[in-house]
Design an enzyme around this catalytic site. Structure first.
Site, PDB file in Angstrom:
ATOM      1  N   GLU A  70     144.407 -13.134 -88.712  1.00 49.78           N
ATOM      2  CA  GLU A  70     143.290 -13.165 -87.771  1.00 49.78           C
ATOM      3  C   GLU A  70     141.988 -12.689 -88.416  1.00 49.78           C
ATOM      4  O   GLU A  70     140.935 -13.259 -88.177  1.00 49.78           O
ATOM      5  CB  GLU A  70     143.586 -12.287 -86.551  1.00 49.78           C
ATOM      6  N   ASP A  87     149.118 -11.477 -87.116  1.00 47.21           N
ATOM      7  CA  ASP A  87     148.151 -10.723 -86.309  1.00 47.21           C
ATOM      8  C   ASP A  87     148.376  -9.256 -86.664  1.00 47.21           C
ATOM      9  O   ASP A  87     149.403  -8.670 -86.305  1.00 47.21           O
ATOM     10  CB  ASP A  87     148.380 -10.965 -84.814  1.00 47.21           C
ATOM     11  N   ILE A  89     146.979  -6.427 -85.747  1.00 42.29           N
ATOM     12  CA  ILE A  89     147.115  -5.606 -84.538  1.00 42.29           C
ATOM     13  C   ILE A  89     146.861  -6.524 -83.354  1.00 42.29           C
ATOM     14  O   ILE A  89     145.757  -7.041 -83.195  1.00 42.29           O
ATOM     15  CB  ILE A  89     146.104  -4.436 -84.510  1.00 42.29           C
ATOM     16  N   ASP A  90     147.885  -6.787 -82.565  1.00 45.92           N
ATOM     17  CA  ASP A  90     147.663  -7.530 -81.325  1.00 45.92           C
ATOM     18  C   ASP A  90     147.575  -6.497 -80.217  1.00 45.92           C
ATOM     19  O   ASP A  90     148.533  -5.746 -79.971  1.00 45.92           O
ATOM     20  CB  ASP A  90     148.805  -8.519 -81.047  1.00 45.92           C
ATOM     21  N   THR A  92     144.131  -5.048 -79.871  1.00 49.30           N
ATOM     22  CA  THR A  92     143.081  -4.219 -80.496  1.00 49.30           C
ATOM     23  C   THR A  92     142.227  -3.471 -79.472  1.00 49.30           C
ATOM     24  O   THR A  92     141.827  -2.331 -79.714  1.00 49.30           O
ATOM     25  CB  THR A  92     142.169  -5.112 -81.371  1.00 49.30           C
ATOM     26  N   ASP A 215     148.469 -15.315 -82.063  1.00 53.99           N
ATOM     27  CA  ASP A 215     148.884 -14.707 -80.790  1.00 53.99           C
ATOM     28  C   ASP A 215     150.211 -15.256 -80.295  1.00 53.99           C
ATOM     29  O   ASP A 215     150.827 -14.678 -79.393  1.00 53.99           O
ATOM     30  CB  ASP A 215     147.843 -14.985 -79.693  1.00 53.99           C
TER      31      ASP A 215
HETATM   32  C1  IPD Z   1     144.233 -10.379 -77.782  1.00 50.18           C
HETATM   33  C2  IPD Z   1     145.380  -9.817 -76.969  1.00 50.18           C
HETATM   34  C3  IPD Z   1     145.102  -9.952 -75.490  1.00 50.18           C
HETATM   35  C4  IPD Z   1     144.804 -11.398 -75.112  1.00 50.18           C
HETATM   36  C5  IPD Z   1     143.651 -11.931 -75.932  1.00 50.18           C
HETATM   37  C6  IPD Z   1     143.987 -11.820 -77.422  1.00 50.18           C
HETATM   38  P1  IPD Z   1     143.845  -9.182 -80.142  1.00 50.18           P
HETATM   39  O1  IPD Z   1     144.516 -10.300 -79.168  1.00 50.18           O
HETATM   40  O2  IPD Z   1     146.563 -10.489 -77.262  1.00 50.18           O
HETATM   41  O3  IPD Z   1     146.200  -9.551 -74.721  1.00 50.18           O
HETATM   42  O4  IPD Z   1     144.490 -11.449 -73.741  1.00 50.18           O
HETATM   43  O5  IPD Z   1     143.465 -13.292 -75.595  1.00 50.18           O
HETATM   44  O6  IPD Z   1     142.921 -12.316 -78.183  1.00 50.18           O
HETATM   45  O7  IPD Z   1     142.398  -9.499 -80.256  1.00 50.18           O
HETATM   46  O8  IPD Z   1     144.081  -7.851 -79.549  1.00 50.18           O
HETATM   47  O9  IPD Z   1     144.570  -9.419 -81.430  1.00 50.18           O
HETATM   48 CA    CA Z   2     145.950 -11.224 -80.954  1.00 53.81          CA
HETATM   49 CA    CA Z   3     144.434  -8.927 -83.574  1.00 50.10          CA
END
Ligand code: IPD
Ligand code: CA
Ligand code: CA
Length: 261
Positions: A70, A87, A89-90, A92, A215
C-alpha cells in the site's frame, strides 16, 4: 499442498508475526503521522517502517518476486503473474489513535487469484492463514463461518473509503437500508479483520465499496476457505475490483438484496 507453497506459507506466517510485533511496539511511540489526502487519510511512520521490513524480507527470500504494498504501490502485476500483496497496517486510523484493532496482511497472488493469505492481529495474538483449497485456520485451529440464516440475527460490518465524495450516497443509503433489518451494524475500522471475523464466525457478514487489492487479497481467501461466499456488487468479485460482500452462504443473497434495494 506442494513444497514451494508450504515454504511460502511458513515464511509469510513468520513475517506477518514479526511485522505485527513491530507495529504493536510503535503504537504508543509513534514518530511522524501525516495525511495522504484531505483531513482523513492518515499514514504513520509505522505503516512505512513495517512495509519496508516486509518488502525487504520478501525480496531477500525470493529474489525474482515482487511486492505490491500500500505505501510503496510498486509492481502492480508482478512478474509472470506472481506477486506478493501487502497491507503493512490495515486499520491505520485506529492505530494512529492507539486503538488496538489493526493487523498486518500478506498474500501471495498468482494470475490475480490469491493462493496464500496470512493476517496477524498482534493485540489478540491471532494469526489467520489460508492456502487455496486447503481450508482456513486461526492459530492453527480450523475455522469456519457461522450458520446464521436470518438478517434479524445478524451482525454485519462495513467500512467506508476515506474520500467523502466517491460512493457517498450509496454508502449512506446502504447503511440506512440495513438499519432496523439486522441486529447490529458495526464499523470496526479494519476491512481485513472484518473478512477474518466472517471467517471465524464472530460476525455474519461484511460489505464495503472502494477497497484496494491489499484490503481484500488475504482476507477474501481466508473467508472463502472458511466457507464464506465472496461476491462483488454489480461486478464479479476480483481483488482488483471495487466492491465486496462476504457472508456465509445462507445470508449472502439476503444481504445483496438489501444492498440492491
Ligand atoms: C482501511 C481499513 C478500513 C476501510 C478502508 C480501508 P487502511 O485500510 O481497512 O476499515 O474502511 O476502506 O482503506 O488505510 O487502514 O489500511
Ligand atoms: Ca487497508
Ligand atoms: Ca494500510
Amino acid at each position: 499442498m506442494d513444497k514451494e507453497t508450504l515454504i511460502k506459507l511458513d515464511f509469510a506466517k513468520g513475517l506477518a508475526r514479526e511485522a505485527g510485533l513491530v507495529a504493536k511496539k510503535k503504537i504508543g511511540n509513534l514518530g511522524w503521522t501525516h495525511l495522504k489526502s484531505g483531513f482523513y487519510d492518515v499514514v504513520t511512520d509505522a505503516d512505512v517502517a513495517v512495509e519496508k521490513i516486509v518488502k525487504y524480507e520478501i525480496e531477500k527470500a525470493f529474489d525474482d518476486e515482487t511486492v505490491l504494498g500500500e505505501e510503496t504501490g510498486e509492481d502492480k502485476k508482478g512478474k509472470n503473474g506472481k506477486i506478493w500483496i501487502v497491507d503493512p497496517i490495515d486499520g491505520t486510523t485506529n492505530f494512529s489513535k492507539g486503538i488496538p484493532h489493526f493487523c498486518v496482511s500478506i498474500s501471495y497472488v498468482v494470475n490475480d487469484d490469491p493462493l496464500i493469505g496470512v493476517v496477524y492481529d498482534p493485540y489478540m495474538d491471532e494469526l489467520y492463514e489460508a492456502v487455496k483449497g486447503n481450508g482456513a485456520f486461526m492459530n492453527g485451529e480450523k475455522i469456519k463461518v457461522n450458520e446464521t440464516s436470518e438478517l434479524t440475527d445478524a451482525i454485519l460490518n462495513t467500512g467506508y473509503q476515506y474520500s467523502a465524495t466517491e460512493y457517498r450516497d450509496v454508502v449512506l443509503r446502504n447503511y440506512s437500508a440495513f438499519f432496523g433489518k439486522v441486529r447490529a451494524i458495526r464499523v470496526f475500522g479494519s476491512a481485513v479483520l472484518d473478512q477474518c471475523y466472517v471467517a471465524n464466525g464472530r460476525i455474519d457478514g461484511f460489505w464495503e465499496y472502494c477497497l484496494k487489492p491489499w484490503d481484500v487479497a488475504a482476507g477474501s481467501l481466508i473467508a472463502k476457505e472458511a466457507g464464506a461466499s465472496v461476491i462483488g456488487i454489480g461486478e464479479e468479485f476480483s481483488i482488483y475490483g471495487k466492491t465486496i460482500v462476504v457472508a456465509n452462504p445462507n445470508l449472502i443473497s439476503k444481504i445483496l438484496e438489501v444492498i440492491k434495494s
